[in-house]
Design an enzyme around this catalytic site. Structure first.
Site, PDB file in Angstrom:
ATOM      1  CD1 TRP A  70      -3.054   1.345   0.808  1.00  0.00           C
ATOM      2  CD2 TRP A  70      -1.496   2.467   1.943  1.00  0.00           C
ATOM      3  NE1 TRP A  70      -3.552   2.605   1.081  1.00  0.00           N
ATOM      4  CE2 TRP A  70      -2.610   3.310   1.770  1.00  0.00           C
ATOM      5  CE3 TRP A  70      -0.378   2.963   2.629  1.00  0.00           C
ATOM      6  CZ2 TRP A  70      -2.645   4.618   2.263  1.00  0.00           C
ATOM      7  CZ3 TRP A  70      -0.409   4.260   3.111  1.00  0.00           C
ATOM      8  CH2 TRP A  70      -1.536   5.067   2.931  1.00  0.00           C
ATOM      9  CG  HIS A  71       3.331   2.368   3.270  1.00  0.00           C
ATOM     10  ND1 HIS A  71       2.640   1.389   3.954  1.00  0.00           N
ATOM     11  CD2 HIS A  71       3.320   3.462   4.074  1.00  0.00           C
ATOM     12  CE1 HIS A  71       2.242   1.870   5.125  1.00  0.00           C
ATOM     13  NE2 HIS A  71       2.634   3.117   5.221  1.00  0.00           N
ATOM     14  N   GLY A  72       3.767   1.654  -1.365  1.00  0.00           N
ATOM     15  CA  GLY A  72       4.447   1.920  -2.621  1.00  0.00           C
ATOM     16  C   GLY A  72       4.675   0.670  -3.439  1.00  0.00           C
TER      17      GLY A  72
END
Length: 478
Positions: free
Chosen positions: A325-327
């Site tokens: 989700w963060h990258g």
């Protein structure tokens, strides 16, 4: 538009004055004003992606109505799948297309096969991960019959795009924010004043801590093979404070800004670096995301209902998904799995809920045991931040290799960081003293007025002296 920009210093008071002095007698016009202001706020970054935001909003609004009014479970599920598939389709295309295509091409090359895959020049719409999750939680809650759908498109649109939380959270729930949007609001002086205090503390964490730490952290991570272990250690610590100051600072500004308009948003940080184990850290760091994954992924997967093995599987899944989700990077995936593996021993031995209170509760200083627990947990988190910050896995492993080199005990590379160390020390001291309060400047009633104002003015002047125009927030890229 950035919180730490000249434009925002003009935008915020303008909307505030119109909201409380022009539209104060009409809830409808207040909501229209906030929605218009939120779209303007977002459009200042790139107006073209306003259409994507509006489409996503309309999709979930309509899907929510169809899910609620459908007579059969099959039709309800069909509308849920349509909404989820389109939302995740947009998120997947803009955020993960190049990652998965590139990974697939690399896999083919490792197998000795040619690849004609082509990468695309894709601009990631700012805030897409946040407003997508706002909409998904809304349709999930309707499908699970926790809420009824909104029948007012303006109110629902404001829930999705309220400007303080639009681009970097917190990730709100319809059960929490929509009722506040739907009912009349009145100006509460105490709420507004404390909101301004929280904003000031957020600006201090962003401008003085995060932006100040960034210079040395960037130096260390730019080419770790050319730096001593001591320099890399300082760089890692500075990045740990940079990302905390940057993201929690944004959250404080967002929550404080919302309070100026009569809203209470979900708390996103609760002094995570005072955690005594990894489980406690994740109850205190990015709280809105952790709780989102728990409610909408962990529990639907079965949670811990069917024994330890399923609980272990589901825990690793949510940590891996949280990393992605963060990258779109293997670094973020490994960062997520790393935290999942640290969490597992606590889960297996039933220790993941052993620290649910405040460290050194009702005491000035922690015990030796608590201090060692906090230090050890911070060290584990610090190693994870190396994967989070490094541009690729090669750099991350070079960083770790250099960090544990014999040069760890040498003098670090020179830099203007004595003031930064003092500022970080002040942050830790203030937040430790305020760890049972909602934010660092939520002054206790025992503090005298003169002490409070000396603190406010000093922090404001320090922020002003270190202010740099348009320093973006790290989580804008997520």
């Amino acid at each position: 538009m950035l919180f730490n920009s000249i434009g925002f210093t003009l935008f915020l008071p303008t909307v505030f004055i119109l909201y409380w002095f022009v539209t104060k007698n009409s809830l409808r016009f207040q909501n229209i004003l906030l929605l218009t202001g939120s779209y303007f706020f977002y459009g200042c970054w790139d107006w073209r992606f306003l259409f994507l935001l509006m489409f996503s909003t309309a999709l979930d609004f309509y899907s929510g109505l169809k899910i609620h009014h459908s007579k059969s479970d099959k039709l309800r599920k069909t509308w849920l799948i349509i909404s989820v598939a389109i939302n995740l389709g947009f998120l997947g295309f803009f955020k993960y297309y190049n990652f998965f295509i590139g990974s697939f091409a690399e896999l083919l090359r490792l197998g000795g096969l040619g690849s004609n895959t082509q990468m695309l020049s894709i601009i990631l719409p700012i805030g897409i991960s946040f407003y997508t999750f706002h909409g998904l939680s809304y349709v999930f809650d309707i499908y699970n019959r926790k809420i009824e759908p909104s029948v007012n498109i303006v109110e629902y649109s404001l829930f999705v795009s309220f400007f303080p939380l639009l681009v970097a959270g917190p990730i709100e729930r319809a059960t929490h924010l929509l009722p506040q949007i739907e009912r009349p609001r009145r100006f509460v002086y105490i709420q507004a004043v404390d909101g301004m205090r929280q904003m000031l503390w957020g600006f201090f964490k962003k401008i003085v801590i995060a932006d100040g730490c960034a210079e040395y952290a960037n130096l260390a991570f730019s080419d770790p093979s050319n730096h001593s272990g001591s320099t890399l250690l300082v760089g890692a610590v500075f990045f740990a404070f940079q990302i905390y100051g940057d993201f929690s600072g944004y959250s404080d500004i967002a929550l404080g800004t919302a309070r100026l308009f009569g809203f209470e948003l979900l708390r996103n940080f609760n002094y995570p670096y005072f955690s005594r184990d990894i489980a406690e850290f994740w109850r205190r760091w990015h709280i809105s995301l952790s709780s989102w994954f728990k409610d909408y992924l962990y529990f639907p997967l079965g949670g811990s209902r069917n024994g330890k093995l399923q609980s272990i599987r589901n825990t690793l899944i949510i940590f891996a998904v949280s990393g992605l989700w963060h990258g779109a990077s293997w670094n973020f995936l490994i960062w997520g799995v790393y935290h999942g593996l640290l969490f597992l021993p606590l889960l297996i031995f039933g220790k993941n809920r052993q620290h649910t209170d405040t460290a050194a509760k009702d005491k000035l200083l922690p015990s030796i045991a608590e201090l060692l627990q906090i230090t050890f947990t911070f060290a584990l988190v610090l190693i994870g931040w190396i994967f989070f910050r490094a541009p690729n896995l090669t750099t991350a492993f070079h960083y770790l290799d250099g960090l544990f080199d014999k040069t760890l005990l040498t003098k670090p590379a020179p830099g203007i960081y004595l003031f930064q160390l003092a500022a970080m020390g002040a942050l830790v001291t203030i937040e430790w003293l305020q760890r049972d309060r909602p934010h660092g400047l939520a002054m206790k009633p025992t503090w005298t007025t003169s002490v409070k104002w000396v603190a406010y003015i000093s922090i404001f002047l320090i922020c002003l002296a270190h202010f740099k125009q348009n320093q973006e927030f790290i989580y804008f890229q997520f």
